[in-house]
Write a protein that holds these residues in place. Structure first.
Motif, PDB file in Angstrom:
ATOM      1  N   LEU A 397      30.795  38.344 -27.424  1.00  0.00           N
ATOM      2  CA  LEU A 397      31.861  39.082 -26.750  1.00  0.00           C
ATOM      3  C   LEU A 397      31.630  39.228 -25.257  1.00  0.00           C
ATOM      4  CD1 LEU A 397      32.868  39.707 -29.602  1.00  0.00           C
ATOM      5  CD2 LEU A 397      33.312  42.038 -28.855  1.00  0.00           C
ATOM      6  N   LEU A 398      30.424  38.919 -24.780  1.00  0.00           N
ATOM      7  CA  LEU A 398      30.160  39.064 -23.349  1.00  0.00           C
ATOM      8  C   LEU A 398      31.092  38.196 -22.509  1.00  0.00           C
ATOM      9  CD1 LEU A 398      26.255  39.122 -23.279  1.00  0.00           C
ATOM     10  CD2 LEU A 398      27.794  41.032 -22.816  1.00  0.00           C
ATOM     11  N   ALA A 399      31.472  37.035 -23.049  1.00  0.00           N
ATOM     12  CA  ALA A 399      32.359  36.147 -22.291  1.00  0.00           C
ATOM     13  C   ALA A 399      33.681  36.822 -21.966  1.00  0.00           C
ATOM     14  CB  ALA A 399      32.597  34.859 -23.075  1.00  0.00           C
ATOM     15  N   GLU A 400      34.102  37.778 -22.793  1.00  0.00           N
ATOM     16  CA  GLU A 400      35.368  38.470 -22.553  1.00  0.00           C
ATOM     17  C   GLU A 400      35.252  39.515 -21.444  1.00  0.00           C
ATOM     18  OE1 GLU A 400      36.973  39.949 -26.186  1.00  0.00           O
ATOM     19  OE2 GLU A 400      36.628  38.065 -27.276  1.00  0.00           O
ATOM     20  N   HIS A 401      34.044  39.790 -21.015  1.00  0.00           N
ATOM     21  CA  HIS A 401      33.821  40.763 -19.942  1.00  0.00           C
ATOM     22  C   HIS A 401      33.451  40.057 -18.637  1.00  0.00           C
ATOM     23  CE1 HIS A 401      33.837  44.359 -22.607  1.00  0.00           C
ATOM     24  NE2 HIS A 401      33.496  43.449 -23.500  1.00  0.00           N
ATOM     25  N   ALA A 402      33.799  38.782 -18.539  1.00  0.00           N
ATOM     26  CA  ALA A 402      33.444  37.997 -17.359  1.00  0.00           C
ATOM     27  C   ALA A 402      34.089  38.558 -16.092  1.00  0.00           C
ATOM     28  CB  ALA A 402      33.868  36.544 -17.551  1.00  0.00           C
ATOM     29  N   VAL A 403      33.407  38.332 -14.986  1.00  0.00           N
ATOM     30  CA  VAL A 403      33.890  38.734 -13.658  1.00  0.00           C
ATOM     31  C   VAL A 403      34.336  37.478 -12.913  1.00  0.00           C
ATOM     32  CG1 VAL A 403      33.192  39.702 -11.428  1.00  0.00           C
ATOM     33  CG2 VAL A 403      32.381  40.751 -13.567  1.00  0.00           C
ATOM     34  N   ARG A 404      35.411  37.598 -12.142  1.00  0.00           N
ATOM     35  CA  ARG A 404      35.888  36.457 -11.349  1.00  0.00           C
ATOM     36  C   ARG A 404      36.005  36.893  -9.891  1.00  0.00           C
ATOM     37  NH1 ARG A 404      37.101  32.377 -14.670  1.00  0.00           N
ATOM     38  NH2 ARG A 404      37.340  32.931 -16.878  1.00  0.00           N
ATOM     39  N   LEU A 405      35.095  36.367  -9.080  1.00  0.00           N
ATOM     40  CA  LEU A 405      35.139  36.643  -7.649  1.00  0.00           C
ATOM     41  C   LEU A 405      36.233  35.788  -7.000  1.00  0.00           C
ATOM     42  CD1 LEU A 405      31.325  36.544  -6.738  1.00  0.00           C
ATOM     43  CD2 LEU A 405      32.697  38.543  -7.350  1.00  0.00           C
ATOM     44  N   ASP A 406      36.846  36.312  -5.953  1.00  0.00           N
ATOM     45  CA  ASP A 406      37.796  35.481  -5.213  1.00  0.00           C
ATOM     46  C   ASP A 406      37.051  34.746  -4.092  1.00  0.00           C
ATOM     47  OD1 ASP A 406      37.404  37.350  -3.181  1.00  0.00           O
ATOM     48  OD2 ASP A 406      39.277  38.410  -3.592  1.00  0.00           O
ATOM     49  N   GLN A 407      37.778  33.904  -3.367  1.00  0.00           N
ATOM     50  CA  GLN A 407      37.167  33.093  -2.311  1.00  0.00           C
ATOM     51  C   GLN A 407      36.540  33.965  -1.236  1.00  0.00           C
ATOM     52  OE1 GLN A 407      37.093  29.637  -2.340  1.00  0.00           O
ATOM     53  NE2 GLN A 407      35.770  29.696  -0.522  1.00  0.00           N
ATOM     54  N   ALA A 408      37.248  35.024  -0.849  1.00  0.00           N
ATOM     55  CA  ALA A 408      36.744  35.884   0.232  1.00  0.00           C
ATOM     56  C   ALA A 408      35.437  36.556  -0.173  1.00  0.00           C
ATOM     57  CB  ALA A 408      37.803  36.922   0.601  1.00  0.00           C
ATOM     58  N   ALA A 409      35.372  37.082  -1.413  1.00  0.00           N
ATOM     59  CA  ALA A 409      34.157  37.762  -1.869  1.00  0.00           C
ATOM     60  C   ALA A 409      32.998  36.776  -1.986  1.00  0.00           C
ATOM     61  CB  ALA A 409      34.409  38.440  -3.209  1.00  0.00           C
ATOM     62  N   SER A 410      33.289  35.560  -2.458  1.00  0.00           N
ATOM     63  CA  SER A 410      32.237  34.546  -2.603  1.00  0.00           C
ATOM     64  C   SER A 410      31.677  34.144  -1.244  1.00  0.00           C
ATOM     65  CB  SER A 410      32.794  33.319  -3.324  1.00  0.00           C
ATOM     66  OG  SER A 410      33.339  33.663  -4.581  1.00  0.00           O
TER      67      SER A 410
END
Length: 810
Positions: A397-410
Motif C-alpha cells: 500500500l505504500l505505493a498509494e502514498h507516493a509523493v510527486r514533486l513538481d519541476q520547481a520543487a525538484s
C-alpha cells in the motif's frame, strides 16, 4: 476491499499501531472495536491508516484480548475471502516478532495473542554479531594474505543446530503409561506440551527437569531413574527418527552469514558415525548441504568432551573463532584445545537449562534483532546479504502514498544541494589553510582528500608518499590533478530487491554534487583544481542491454549538466583504453578474455552451484587456475556480490516473491516448494555465469594494463581498504554505491543509498520527480515525513523536511 488488501489496509496498521505504542512508548492502546476507526480516502478505499480514540487501556491482557477480537471481526467480515482468517493471524504473528523482551513479558498473558509473542534478548544479538564481526575481520585479513587459514565457527548439533523436540515428545508418549507409583499413567508425558520444560539427555539435568515440573512431588513412588533409561532409549531409537529433528531458529541464516563474511562452519557432534546418513538428511532438509561433520567412532568408549577436543586437530586448516555447545563439559574441553576461540553456551528455549553455563556468553536461538529496531530508518547495511530478507515486509500500500514533486520543487532541491556543497567546499578550504598556513599544495590537497567529509576508510589507506606519486607531476606543471573513478554502470534493478528501475536517481545526482564539492575545495587551495574522469563500465564487466545502459548514461550526463560539474568527464572504459593503451590492446581483449573464461570454465567443470551452492563456492577457491593468489577478487567474492543483482524469475505474483527466493537462496532441497527451488536454481546459475565472466574480465584487464590508464592519477574508490587508492565517501554515511540501491532520504534529511526491500519494510514511500519521470522514484522518504491523504491533491513532503534535504557531511 477483500483478501490481501483487507489484511494490508486494516489488519497491518491495527497490529502495528498497537505494537509500536506499547513497544516504543509503553502506551497500551484501547482496542475495543468501538474505539478504532479505519481511514477511507475520498475514493472510498481504506488508506492503510487506523485511528484510535484518545483513551488508553490499563489492562494489557484485556487490550490484547480486544485486539484479537478485532482481528477475528475483520477475518469474519463480508469483505473477507476464504483464506482471510489464516492471512490475518499470519500477519499478526509476523508483526509481533522481535518485540523488546520487556514488552514480550507484558504480552505473555491469558489472551489469544500470547502464542504469537516473540522476542530476542539484546545480549544474544550482541554475542552473535561479535562472532560474525570476528569472522569478517579475519576473512578481510586473509584476502590480503591468502596464506592465513579461513576463519571458522564450530557448532554442536543436538540442542544447538538441531532441535529434537519432536523426538523428545515422542519418547515422552512412549513412557507415559501405567507403571508402579503411577496407576493411571503420567498425563504430563501423554501431553508433553503441558510440561514447563522438556528434558535433555544429559543425566545431571534429569533431576532438574523433574523438579521444575513438580514430577517427584506428584508421583513420589515412581522409579524415575528407570523411567529416565526408558525415556532416552525411546529418544535415541530407532535411528531413523533422527531425521525428524528440526533446525534451530535462525541457524540457517547464521551459517549463511558466516559464509557470506568469508568464513566456514564445522559441525562437531557427539553422535556416532553410524548415524551420519540420518544426521546429514536432517541438516539437508533445512538447506545445510554436505556439511563438514566431525562425528564419534561407533566403538566410542572415551568421554564425548575429550573426543570433541581431539577433533580440533582435524580442523587445523581453519581458524576456529567461536565454539557453540550446550554442555559445560564440552565447552571446557574445547577451551583447552582452542584457547583463542570465543565460547558460547546454547540453552534452547523450552528445555531444562544446562548446568554450569552461567559464566559463559549464552544464546537461546541463533536469531538476531533486525536493525534498526524502530522505523523508519535506514539499514546502513554494506550488503543486501546482511539484511534479514525473510523478515522484511513488502507493504504494497505504500505505493498509494507516493509523493510527486513538481519541476520547481525538484530544481530548487538540486540548487540547494549545489549551493550547500559549494559553501561547504569554501569552508573546508579555509579551514585547511588555517590549519596548514605554510603548507605546499601537495599537502593541502592531500589534507582535503582525507578529510572526513570526503574520506572513506582510514587516512593510512592513502598515505602522503602515494599522494605525492599520484599528484606531484601535475602540481609541478601547474595542471589540474587527474582523478579517475570507475562508476555509473547501471542501476541494479534485476532482482527487484535493490531498486525499482534502471535509471539513475537522486543518489547518483548526489554523488555528482559531492564530486563538485571536492573539486571546488581543491581548487580553492590549488587553483588549477582537478579533472575527474569517470570510467563508465555498463557493458564491460557484465553483459547488459545496450539500450538500458545508454539511457542510464544519458540521464547521468543530464545530471552532470544540472549540477554544473564542469570538472567531470564521463568516458566509456573501453574507449578510454583504446586511447590510453592503444587500439591493438583493445582489439586483443576479446581473445585474452575468452582464454581466461575458458580456463575458469574448465577448472570449475565439475562444480554445480545449483546442487550445493556453498560447497561449490568453497571448492572453487582450491580449483582457481590462477592459484592461491589471483589478481583481484576470486570467484566466491564476486559471486556473493552479484547473486542478489541478477534477474529473479517471476513467480506467484505475491509482493514478497523476490524476498522469498533470496531469503535462503542456497536452500534448493526437496523440502522447498518446487517453484521456489526452480527460481533459486535459476538465480544461482545466472550469478555463477555472471561471476565467471566478471573474474575473466578483471584478469584480462590486468593482463592488458587497464589499471595503469591515466598514469599518474589519483585512483578514487567508493570501497574501503584498497591499497594505494583514495577512498571516497560519496554520500557520506552510506557504504552502498548509488547504482547498487535506491536513493533514500532519512528522517533527518540526509541523502543516502539503501535497498528498496528494506525501505519498503521501514515505511519509506516513493517520491517522483519530472527530472526522472513517472516510471521510477527519484528517491524514497519516510511516510512520517509526508502530509496525510486528507489534504487536497496528491501527497506531499512536509515542507520543513523537504527544505532540509541535504548531503551528509560525514
Amino acid at each position: 476491499m477483500a483478501g490481501p488488501r483487507l489484511v494490508e489496509s486494516v489488519v497491518r496498521p491495527l497490529v502495528t499501531a498497537f505494537r509500536v505504542a506499547l513497544d516504543r512508548y509503553g502506551v497500551v492502546l484501547e482496542t475495543d472495536p468501538r474505539s478504532v476507526a479505519v481511514e477511507v480516502s475520498r475514493r472510498g478505499r481504506a488508506t492503510g491508516r487506523v485511528v484510535f480514540s484518545n483513551r488508553t487501556a490499563t489492562d494489557v491482557d484485556e487490550a490484547a484480548r480486544r485486539l484479537a477480537g478485532c482481528l477475528d471481526l475483520v477475518a469474519g467480515s463480508p469483505a473477507a475471502t476464504g483464506d482471510s482468517h489464516l492471512d490475518v493471524w499470519r500477519l499478526a504473528r509476523a508483526e509481533l516478532r522481535f518485540l523488546r523482551p520487556a514488552t514480550a513479558g507484558l504480552l505473555r498473558g491469558d489472551h489469544p495473542l500470547a502464542d504469537h509473542i516473540h522476542s530476542v534478548a539484546s545480549a544474544q544479538d550482541d554475542v552473535l554479531r561479535q562472532v560474525l564481526d570476528s569472522v569478517e575481520k579475519k576473512a578481510r585479513r586473509r584476502r590480503s594474505d591468502p596464506t592465513l587459514p579461513r576463519p571458522a565457527v564450530m557448532l554442536d548439533l543436538d540442542f544447538v543446530v538441531l532441535d529434537p523436540r519432536r523426538r523428545i515428545r515422542h519418547a515422552a508418549r512412549q513412557v507415559c503409561g501405567v507403571r508402579p507409583g503411577a496407576p493411571h499413567g503420567i498425563p504430563e508425558f501423554t501431553n508433553p506440551e503441558l510440561l514447563r520444560v522438556l528434558p535433555n539427555p544429559h543425566p545431571p539435568d534429569w533431576a532438574r527437569f523433574l523438579d521444575l515440573n513438580g514430577l517427584r512431588q506428584a508421583y513420589p513412588a515412581v522409579d524415575f531413574e528407570t523411567l529416565r533409561e526408558q525415556f532416552f532409549q525411546a529418544f535415541h531409537r530407532p535411528w531413523s527418527n533422527l531425521t525428524w529433528d528440526d533446525l534451530a531458529e535462525g541457524v540457517v541464516r547464521f551459517v549463511r552469514d558466516v559464509e557470506n563474511r568469508g568464513g566456514t562452519v564445522v559441525y562437531n557432534t557427539g553422535r556416532r558415525e553410524r548415524v551420519r546418513a540420518q544426521t546429514e538428511a536432517a541438516l539437508a532438509r533445512g538447506g545445510l548441504l554436505r556439511p563438514r561433520l566431525l562425528m564419534m567412532p561407533d566403538d566410542r568408549t572415551r568421554p564425548v568432551a575429550e573426543l570433541k577436543a581431539l577433533h580440533a586437530a582435524k580442523v587445523s586448516d581453519v581458524d576456529v573463532v567461536a565454539v557453540f555447545d550446550d554442555l559445560a563439559d564440552n565447552l571446557q574441553a574445547l577451551a583447552q584445545a582452542l584457547p583463542q576461540a570465543h565460547l558460547v553456551a546454547v540453552t534452547p528455549p523450552g528445555y531444562v537449562p544446562g548446568s554450569d553455563l552461567e559464566r559463559l556468553d549464552t544464546i537461546h536461538t541463533f536469531e538476531r534483532i533486525p536493525h534498526p529496531t524502530h522505523s523508519p530508518a535506514l539499514s546502513h547495511a554494506t550488503s543486501i546479504a546482511h539484511l534479514p530478507l525473510g523478515e522484511l515486509r513488502a507493504r504494497p500500500l505504500l505505493a498509494e502514498h507516493a509523493v510527486r514533486l513538481d519541476q520547481a520543487a525538484s530544481t530548487a532541491l538540486v540548487d540547494r544541494l549545489v549551493t550547500n556543497a559549494l559553501a561547504n567546499a569554501a569552508e573546508t578550504a579555509e579551514r585547511t589553510r588555517r590549519q596548514l598556513p605554510d603548507a605546499p599544495a601537495l599537502r593541502l590537497v592531500h589534507h582535503i582528500l582525507t578529510r572526513k567529509q570526503f574520506r572513506r576508510g582510514t587516512r593510512a589507506a592513502y598515505p602522503p608518499e602515494v599522494a605525492a606519486r599520484d599528484m606531484l607531476p601535475y602540481i609541478e606543471r601547474g595542471e589540474p590533478i587527474q582523478m579517475v573513478l570507475p562508476a555509473f554502470p547501471i542501476k541494479q534493478a534485476d532482482s527487484r530487491l535493490k531498486a525499482l528501475g534502471t535509471l539513475p536517481d537522486l543518489a547518483e545526482l548526489g554523488l555528482l554534487v559531492r564530486f563538485r564539492e571536492l573539486a571546488a575545495a581543491v581548487a580553492a587551495a590549488y587553483p588549477p583544481g582537478v579533472r575527474i574522469t569517470v570510467l563508465t563500465d555498463g557493458n564491460h564487466f557484465r553483459l547488459r542491454s545496450r539500450t538500458a545502459t545508454a539511457e542510464y548514461l544519458r540521464k547521468v550526463s543530464d545530471y552532470v549538466d544540472l549540477v554544473g560539474a564542469e570538472e567531470i568527464e564521463l568516458r566509456d572504459i573501453d574507449e578510454a583504453a583504446a586511447e590510453q593503451l592503444g587500439h591493438d590492446a583493445v582489439r586483443s581483449r576479446s581473445e585474452v578474455l575468452a582464454a581466461h573464461h575458458t580456463k575458469l570454465a574448465d577448472a570449475y567443470r565439475d562444480l554445480d552451484v545449483t546442487v550445493d551452492p556453498a560447497g561449490a563456492l568453497v571448492r572453487s577457491s582450491d580449483l582457481d587456475p590462477a592459484g592461491p593468489h589471483p589478481p583481484g577478487l576470486a570467484l566466491p567474492e564476486i559471486f556473493r556480490s552479484l547473486v542478489h543483482s541478477v534477474p529473479t524469475p517471476t513467480g506467484t505474483g505475491t509482493d514478497d516473491w523476490d524476498a522469498i527466493i533470496h531469503a535462503d537462496l542456497y536452500n534448493v532441497g526437496s523440502a522447498v516448494p518446487p517453484d521456489v527451488a526452480q527460481a533459486r536454481r535459476a538465480v544461482l546459475r545466472a550469478a555463477w555465469d555472471a561471476a565467471l565472466r566478471y573474474v575473466a574480465v578483471t584478469r584480462a584487464d590486468h593482463d592488458l594494463g587497464y589499471d595503469q590508464m591515466f598514469w599518474p592519477r589519483v585512483r578514487l574508490t567508493l570501497s574501503t581498504s584498497v591499497p594505494e587508492r583514495c577512498g571516497f565517501a560519496g554520500l557520506g554515511g552510506s557504504a552502498v554505491p548509488p547504482w547498487q540501491g535506491t536513493a533514500a532520504v532519512d528522517p533527518r534529511g540526509h541523502i543516502s543509498t539503501d535497498f528498496v526491500v528494506h525501505l519498503r519494510d521501514q515505511g519509506f514511500v516513493p517520491v517522483y520527480s519530472p527530472l526522472l519521470g513517472d516510471e521510477q522514484p527519484w528517491f524514497m522518504a519516510p511516510i512520517t515525513m509526508t502530509e496525510p491523504l486528507d489534504l487536497p491533491g496528491p501527497n506531499r513532503l512536509i515542507p520543513t523536511f523537504q527544505d532540509r534535504i541535504r548531503l551528509r557531511r560525514r
